[in-house]
Design an enzyme around this catalytic site. Structure first.
Site, PDB file in Angstrom:
ATOM      1  N   ASP A 105       0.791  -1.323  -0.071  1.00 34.03           N
ATOM      2  CA  ASP A 105       0.138   0.087  -0.052  1.00 34.03           C
ATOM      3  C   ASP A 105       0.966   1.079   0.065  1.00 34.03           C
ATOM      4  OD1 ASP A 105      -2.155  -1.638   0.149  1.00 34.03           O
ATOM      5  OD2 ASP A 105      -2.496  -1.386   2.422  1.00 34.03           O
TER       6      ASP A 105
HETATM    7  N1  URA Z   1      -1.327  -5.855   3.981  1.00 30.32           N
HETATM    8  C1  URA Z   1      -1.805  -4.842   3.846  1.00 30.32           C
HETATM    9  O1  URA Z   1      -2.907  -4.482   4.408  1.00 30.32           O
HETATM   10  N2  URA Z   1      -1.073  -3.846   3.049  1.00 30.32           N
HETATM   11  C2  URA Z   1       0.231  -3.827   2.626  1.00 30.32           C
HETATM   12  O2  URA Z   1       0.691  -3.035   1.882  1.00 30.32           O
HETATM   13  C3  URA Z   1       0.696  -5.323   2.641  1.00 30.32           C
HETATM   14  C4  URA Z   1      -0.142  -6.409   2.964  1.00 30.32           C
END
Ligand code: URA
Length: 245
Positions: A105
Site C-alpha cells: 500500500d
Molecule cells: N497488507 C496490507 O494491508 N497492506 C500492505 O501494504 C501489505 C499487506
C-alpha cells in the site's frame, strides 16, 4: 544460455530499444570477443564477451533490486499523481523495464523487489509456492491470544478466507502494540483487513522479509541496492519453479 541475437542480448540488458541498438551495431560500435560485428542478427552465446564503445555488457539478463520503500510512494511503474518505486531508481536502471514484484500500500514501508523477471514475480506471489512475507505491524486496540489463534486458523473476510498466518505479539506500548505477522498470500489490504476483523487498527506497517530475502538494514527509506550473489541464486531458483523452504 542458448544462442541469442546480438541486438536482443544488448537490448535485454537495458542499453536501449531494439531499433537504437540495431543502429549502434550497424555503426560498428559493438565488438564480440574483440572483433567488430555489424549484423544485429549475429548469434552469440554465454562465453562471448560483448562490448559497446569498449564497455563490456553485463551477461546477466535478469535484474533484481531491493528497495526500502518509503511511505507515500506507490508500487507501480508509472502514475499520473503519485511518485512510484520506479521513479526512485537512478538512470542506471532506466532501460531494464523493471517492475515491482507485488504491491505494498502507499502508506506501507519496507522491502520491495524490483525486477524484470516475470517468472520470479509470478511464482513468488503464488500462494502455492509458499514464499512467506514478514511484516512489522503496529496496531491499536486490544490484541491478545484470541487474535493469534484467529490468524492461525484463518479469518473469514468479505471476499475470501485467509490461509494460516503467524501473528507474534512483540511489545505493548502505551498507545499501540508492536506485532510481527507472516503471511503466504497478499490480497488487497490483507493485513489491515485481518487486524480489522479482530477489532484492531494498523497504524504502521513495514515489510521486512520476502521469502528468504531480508531487507538490508543498511538501506534507509528510499534507498536500494542490487541483489548479492546469494539473493540472486534464490531469486533464480524461485523463478525456475522452486518452492520456498
Ligand atoms: N497488507 C496490507 O494491508 N497492506 C500492505 O501494504 C501489505 C499487506
Amino acid at each position: 544460455m542458448p544462442k541469442e541475437r546480438l541486438d536482443k542480448f544488448i537490448a535485454n540488458r537495458g542499453k536501449g530499444t531494439r531499433s537504437e541498438i540495431k543502429s549502434i551495431i550497424r555503426a560498428g560500435r559493438v565488438n564480440v570477443n574483440g572483433i567488430s560485428v555489424k549484423e544485429p542478427e549475429y548469434k552469440i552465446n554465454e562465453e562471448d564477451t560483448v562490448t559497446v564503445d569498449g564497455a563490456p555488457i553485463d551477461s546477466e539478463k535478469y535484474v533484481y533490486v531491493m528497495m526500502n520503500k518509503p511511505s507515500g510512494v506507490i508500487c507501480a511503474t508509472k502514475d499520473k499523481n503519485d511518485r512510484t518505486v520506479i521513479n526512485i531508481l537512478g538512470d542506471e536502471y532506466k532501460g531494464y523495464k523493471l517492475f515491482p514484484a507485488g504491491r505494498l500500500d502507499k502508506d506501507t514501508r519496507g522491502l520491495v523487489i524490483l525486477t524484470n523477471d516475470g517468472d520470479f514475480a509470478h511464482n513468488s506471489l503464488s500462494p502455492t509456492k509458499h514464499v512467506k512475507k514478514r511484516y512489522i505491524a503496529h496496531v491499536t486496540g486490544s490484541i491478545n491470544e484470541f487474535a493469534v489463534r484467529k490468524f492461525r486458523e484463518g479469518i473469514e473476510l468479505k471476499d475470501f478466507t485467509t490461509k494460516e498466518a503467524e501473528l507474534i505479539i512483540k511489545e505493548r506500548k502505551d498507545d499501540f502494540t508492536i506485532t510481527e505477522i507472516v503471511i503466504g498470500e497478499g490480497k488487497f489490504h490483507q493485513i489491515k483487513r485481518m487486524f480489522e476483523a479482530v477489532g484492531c487498527k494498523v497504524v504502521y506497517l513495514k515489510r521486512t522479509d520476502f521469502g528468504s530475502i531480508h531487507l538490508d538494514e543498511g538501506l534507509k527509506e528510499g534507498e536500494y541496492r542490487p541483489f548479492d550473489q546469494k539473493e540472486r541464486a534464490y531469486a533464480r531458483a524461485i523463478s525456475e519453479g522452486g518452492h520456498d523452504l
